[in-house]
Design an enzyme around this catalytic site. Structure first.
Site, PDB file in Angstrom:
ATOM      1  CD1 TRP A 195      -3.215   1.330   0.467  1.00 20.52           C
ATOM      2  CD2 TRP A 195      -1.806   2.501   1.832  1.00 20.52           C
ATOM      3  NE1 TRP A 195      -3.768   2.526   0.471  1.00 20.52           N
ATOM      4  CE2 TRP A 195      -2.885   3.348   1.158  1.00 20.52           C
ATOM      5  CE3 TRP A 195      -0.980   2.917   2.671  1.00 20.52           C
ATOM      6  CZ2 TRP A 195      -2.912   4.435   1.936  1.00 20.52           C
ATOM      7  CZ3 TRP A 195      -1.106   4.315   3.198  1.00 20.52           C
ATOM      8  CH2 TRP A 195      -2.200   5.062   2.790  1.00 20.52           C
ATOM      9  CG  ASP A 196       3.073   4.568   2.238  1.00 18.19           C
ATOM     10  OD1 ASP A 196       2.818   5.241   1.306  1.00 18.19           O
ATOM     11  OD2 ASP A 196       3.653   4.798   3.299  1.00 18.19           O
ATOM     12  CG  LEU A 197       7.410  -0.548  -2.160  1.00 20.76           C
ATOM     13  CD1 LEU A 197       7.942  -0.600  -0.761  1.00 20.76           C
ATOM     14  CD2 LEU A 197       7.418  -1.715  -2.932  1.00 20.76           C
ATOM     15  CG  HIS A 198       6.975   6.364  -0.189  1.00 17.85           C
ATOM     16  ND1 HIS A 198       8.264   6.421   0.298  1.00 17.85           N
ATOM     17  CD2 HIS A 198       5.977   6.324   0.532  1.00 17.85           C
ATOM     18  CE1 HIS A 198       8.061   6.588   1.842  1.00 17.85           C
ATOM     19  NE2 HIS A 198       6.630   6.518   1.890  1.00 17.85           N
ATOM     20  CG  ASN A 201       8.325   3.413   3.047  1.00 19.20           C
ATOM     21  OD1 ASN A 201       8.796   3.949   4.052  1.00 19.20           O
ATOM     22  ND2 ASN A 201       6.766   3.657   3.202  1.00 19.20           N
TER      23      ASN A 201
END
Length: 293
Positions: A195-198, A201
């Site tokens: 969900w938050d793999l920028h 990260n």
């Protein structure tokens, strides 16, 4: 005594109010308790994001690790579940976990080598896509949030949100995003999503070139995982290249992936409006670019 970064305290005050203030007030004692409980020695200055304090430590054998203390909510509650499932394969390894508080002991990666430091934005995007292809390859374990529930809740909120967008063109774009989600909501998928793999990260390590950290996991369609890499180092003219590259690497159906990616814009817009902020123009432009055939 652990010094709490002022930026972390301010973020908790802003986003979590009284619960955030209580979390910050309890942090020094909680950190001391887990340093003692797991026989850890501090090994560097504290680090933090918006919601967590991360302390570099060494265990009783001298092995480097990090102690992560975070406010326990519906997003953070799933993090150890996902990390335990991945078991270090493509993601940071979970060493220990305290379920009542959400406190985790994690392997230490190299925080000085983030994917965001890689100059080539295309290389960063393809690296994230390759990680996602691996991380999302299996069905999610039980107990995680489900994309279908999240999507239906977003659609329920949409009519009220549209009434709060004064600009007709922006309102139409958000309505189109909701329409796209409506087309796929009954088939939300079951893969384990990060969900938050920028690109902040993703960290380097000695055992793997790149590993994912800080998941906010849910069960759903991998198309819902593309948005952060599309938004990193914002470049409107690069959006379509990134989308095409990522869907190729993940072998995704493009119309479905486009619908779920537009769902992320809808989700972000609902949050912005809830916080009293206008619709973000960069995200609107991303939607314009993605909608083009």
């Amino acid at each position: 005594m652990i010094e709490i970064p002022r930026e972390l305290a301010a973020a908790q005050e802003k986003y979590n109010g009284e619960a955030g203030r209580a979390f910050i007030a309890a942090l020094p004692d909680q950190a001391a308790r887990f340093l003692d409980h797991w026989a850890l020695t501090p090994d560097g200055p504290p680090m933090h994001g918006v919601s967590a304090l991360v302390l570099p430590v060494r265990d009783r054998d001298g092995t480097p690790a990090v102690l992560k203390l975070q406010i326990l909510d519906e997003e953070s509650a799933g993090e150890p579940v996902a990390l335990r499932f991945w078991d270090g394969d493509g993601a940071v390894r979970l060493l220990d976990h305290d379920e009542p508080t959400g406190t985790m002991l994690l392997e230490r990666l190299d925080e000085t080598r983030m994917l965001s430091h890689v100059p080539d934005a295309h290389r960063a995007v393809t690296t994230i896509a390759e990680l996602l292809a691996h991380l999302t390859s299996s069905p999610a374990p039980p107990g995680l949030r489900r994309l279908g529930d999240i999507a239906r809740d977003m659609l329920d909120q949409t009519p009220r949100a549209l009434a709060r967008i004064p600009d007709p063109e922006a309102r139409g774009l958000i309505a189109d995003c909701a329409a796209a989600v409506r087309e796929v909501v009954d088939e939300p998928g079951d893969r384990l999503l990060h969900w938050d793999l920028h690109d902040e990260n993703v960290l380097a390590s000695d055992r793997a070139p790149w590993l994912a950290i800080d998941p906010k996991p849910l069960a759903g369609d991998p198309g819902f995982d593309l948005w952060p890499a599309l938004a990193n180092r914002y470049d409107a003219d690069d959006i379509r290249w990134r989308f095409d590259a990522m869907t190729d690497i993940l072998a995704l159906d493009r119309p479905r992936a486009r619908a779920w990616t537009l769902g992320r814009l809808l989700q972000n817009t609902l949050w912005d409006l809830e916080d009293g902020n206008p619709v973000d123009e960069q995200q609107l432009e991303m939607a314009r670019r993605l909608k083009k055939p």
